[in-house]
Write a protein that holds these residues in place. Structure first.
Motif, PDB file in Angstrom:
ATOM      1  N   ILE A 392       0.831  -1.208   0.000  1.00  0.00           N
ATOM      2  CA  ILE A 392       0.000   0.000   0.000  1.00  0.00           C
ATOM      3  C   ILE A 392       0.863   1.255   0.000  1.00  0.00           C
ATOM      4  N   SER A 393       1.957   1.250   0.765  1.00  0.00           N
ATOM      5  CA  SER A 393       2.851   2.409   0.762  1.00  0.00           C
ATOM      6  C   SER A 393       3.517   2.568  -0.606  1.00  0.00           C
ATOM      7  N   THR A 394       3.748   1.456  -1.299  1.00  0.00           N
ATOM      8  CA  THR A 394       4.312   1.528  -2.653  1.00  0.00           C
ATOM      9  C   THR A 394       3.281   2.084  -3.629  1.00  0.00           C
ATOM     10  N   VAL A 395       2.010   1.713  -3.454  1.00  0.00           N
ATOM     11  CA  VAL A 395       0.950   2.305  -4.273  1.00  0.00           C
ATOM     12  C   VAL A 395       0.944   3.820  -4.096  1.00  0.00           C
ATOM     13  N   ALA A 396       1.053   4.275  -2.845  1.00  0.00           N
ATOM     14  CA  ALA A 396       1.088   5.719  -2.577  1.00  0.00           C
ATOM     15  C   ALA A 396       2.297   6.364  -3.248  1.00  0.00           C
ATOM     16  N   ASN A 397       3.441   5.692  -3.205  1.00  0.00           N
ATOM     17  CA  ASN A 397       4.656   6.207  -3.835  1.00  0.00           C
ATOM     18  C   ASN A 397       4.459   6.365  -5.337  1.00  0.00           C
ATOM     19  N   VAL A 398       3.816   5.368  -5.962  1.00  0.00           N
ATOM     20  CA  VAL A 398       3.541   5.438  -7.398  1.00  0.00           C
ATOM     21  C   VAL A 398       2.591   6.580  -7.709  1.00  0.00           C
ATOM     22  N   ILE A 417       1.833  -2.266 -11.084  1.00  0.00           N
ATOM     23  CA  ILE A 417       3.207  -1.734 -11.060  1.00  0.00           C
ATOM     24  C   ILE A 417       3.698  -1.605  -9.626  1.00  0.00           C
ATOM     25  N   ALA A 418       2.808  -1.276  -8.697  1.00  0.00           N
ATOM     26  CA  ALA A 418       3.191  -1.167  -7.293  1.00  0.00           C
ATOM     27  C   ALA A 418       3.575  -2.527  -6.728  1.00  0.00           C
ATOM     28  N   SER A 419       2.852  -3.559  -7.106  1.00  0.00           N
ATOM     29  CA  SER A 419       3.184  -4.915  -6.644  1.00  0.00           C
ATOM     30  C   SER A 419       4.552  -5.349  -7.146  1.00  0.00           C
ATOM     31  N   LEU A 420       4.844  -5.026  -8.411  1.00  0.00           N
ATOM     32  CA  LEU A 420       6.159  -5.358  -8.974  1.00  0.00           C
ATOM     33  C   LEU A 420       7.276  -4.622  -8.241  1.00  0.00           C
ATOM     34  N   LEU A 421       7.038  -3.357  -7.922  1.00  0.00           N
ATOM     35  CA  LEU A 421       8.039  -2.578  -7.196  1.00  0.00           C
ATOM     36  C   LEU A 421       8.228  -3.112  -5.776  1.00  0.00           C
TER      37      LEU A 421
END
Length: 522
Positions: A392-398, A417-421
């Protein structure tokens, strides 16, 4: 002239704002059934009412009144059950009937408040916070230098917008030196709400942040697009100076029709420094309306400021007084969605987002909706070894750092893309390349990653032999690292990446870095 921070050590700025917002999400004008659109052929949407023809009678727009009540409730205003419309007289071509229909001393919304959070460089504009009583009290100062200050709202009243005037040949679109002026009455009669603050703002940054927060609030309510570029939201700034420690008010000037956050900050900054120079040289600051010239970065006189008497205000005989019922007000309250501050606090408290990311996402209702949909989608397919909080924090970053560069990404693509990151399957630079490839399409980023051979190996056990091989042949660099040259690890990561590629794999540089550090520090 002296700089702003130097001036504000000796002088205190007293700033009040008048923010005008068109209710662009409505279908018709304020007092007639003309279509609400500024993109049509000039003067296509007009009628006897908005052109002020003799005998034409206005009929108030119920949805517009609902919108202003929602705006008042969202800004903690008292909703007045009884109010009425007045005629504000002036002679100018942008209002064919020679008066503007507006509210009188009692508006639909009175005596509200918004709490303003100021941090970073903006907080340093205010050198002294000892004047808490001057802003109504309640200033909260934080250890990091930021502060929260309550800004009182005097009123939010309803009125109608004027026609659009285009000055041809004039300097910066102004009437001065124009060869001719064109008038489009399509905008005339547009429902317009005007929010007037008390003179509680003390710095240009506070003024900028207040208007920004107001824009976020009104967009969340869905009552306006609040576009400063197109003019559906614009601001007048009133500014005066007084010596620090004094309680009285100086003579104010008004900055008229400011149409960007930067212009609001810069115009107020210039005017504060200009007034300080005038006063320090023994001159007089006159009550006048001034215009901000962005290209020359200065304000110039437009006209001497009018007073209320000049407008000959009196109750409009064609409009009956309003009596809002409790049922109407509560129905308006039920329509108010989660507001940006509450949304930000939920993102931080429940989802663990950084406050800056949460604030940026919560401030735009469209972005917030996409983020929540993407976060739900990504959280539902968490890979082994990856926490939902990280995804979820990666989703926010994206959303914060990548989304603004693209036109039309779906929540599903953002989640992918967030899941991949989050799995370290690709780098941030690769994510930008993949999103550019899928922008405006329905393609899955994961498929693009595999088609282009971008997916990186994240299995540590398969990369450890490569790390051991590189360390075995790069003995000089290993010794340099152990002698204190930590930057050499970048060279070693590069060697690992080359070795993995030669072996037909694609190692993750972040994981290589971690494995190298573990070996070298052992």
């Amino acid at each position: 002239m002296r700089g702003l921070q130097e001036v504000l050590r000796d002088w205190e700025a007293v700033i009040g704002l008048e923010v005008h917002t068109e209710l662009t999400t409505l279908e018709t004008k304020m007092f007639c059934n003309c279509r609400l659109s500024h993109d049509d052929e000039p003067n296509a949407n007009v009628c006897p009412v908005c052109l002020g023809m003799p005998g034409a009678l206005p009929v108030p727009n119920r949805e517009a009144i609902r919108s202003i009540v929602m705006a008042g409730l969202a800004t903690n205003c008292e909703i007045k059950r009884h109010s009425m419309f007045y005629r504000k007289h002036y002679f100018y071509p942008d209002m064919a009937k020679n008066f503007q229909t507006t509210q009188g001393p009692v508006a639909f919304c009175m005596h509200g408040r918004l709490d303003l959070e100021v941090g970073g460089a903006g907080a340093r504009e205010r050198p002294d916070l000892a004047d808490a009583t001057a802003t109504g009290g309640g200033i909260l100062r934080r250890a990091d230098g930021s502060y929260v200050v309550p800004i009182r709202i005097l009123r939010i009243h309803m009125e109608e917008d004027a026609a659009k005037m285009v000055h041809v040949g004039g300097e910066e679109g102004r009437i001065t030196a124009a060869t001719e002026s064109l008038i489009d009455y399509n905008r005339c009669g547009t429902p317009l709400i005007e929010l007037v603050t008390e003179p509680d703002l003390r710095t240009p940054e506070e003024a900028r942040l207040f208007m920004e927060k107001l824009q976020q609030t009104f967009r969340t309510l869905g009552i306006s697009d609040c576009s400063l570029e197109s003019g559906s939201m614009r601001c007048d700034g009133n500014i005066s100076l007084r010596r620090r420690g004094e309680a009285g008010f100086g003579t104010k000037t008004e900055m008229k029709n400011i149409n960007s956050f930067k212009s609001l900050h810069d115009a107020l900054e210039y005017e504060i420094c200009r007034q300080a120079e005038v006063l320090e040289e023994g001159g007089i600051v006159y009550q006048e309306t001034r215009h901000w010239e962005p290209s020359r970065r200065r304000t110039v006189v437009m006209r001497v400021k009018e007073t209320a008497d000049d407008y000959r205000l009196f109750p409009d005989p064609d409009l009956a007084p309003f009596d809002l019922t409790d049922e109407f007000i509560e129905a308006c309250r039920s329509r108010i969605p989660e507001l940006p501050d509450a949304k930000r606090d939920r993102y931080v408290g429940e989802l663990g987002l950084k406050c800056d990311d949460a604030t940026q996402i919560a401030g735009d209702p469209a972005v917030a909706a996409l983020f929540e949909e993407a976060a739900m989608a990504a959280g539902g397919k968490v890979a082994k070894g990856i926490t939902e909080a990280k995804v979820i924090s990666t989703v926010a970053n994206v959303v914060v750092n990548l989304l603004p560069a693209f036109q039309s990404l779906t929540a599903s693509q953002v989640a992918s893309i967030a899941s991949l990151l989050a799995q370290d399957a690709i780098t941030f630079a690769q994510a930008r390349e993949v999103l550019a490839a899928v922008d405006g399409t329905s393609a899955d980023p994961g498929r693009v990653v595999d088609e282009r051979g971008m997916r990186q190996t994240t299995d540590a056990s398969s990369l450890e032999p490569i790390v051991d091989e590189v360390l075995g042949r790069c003995v000089d660099q290993v010794q340099q690292y152990r002698d204190g040259n930590k930057k050499v690890v970048g060279f070693l990561v590069g060697q690992c990446m080359k070795a993995s590629k030669a072996a037909g794999a694609k190692g993750n540089p972040k994981l290589f870095n971690q494995l190298l550090a573990a070996r070298l520090e052992a």
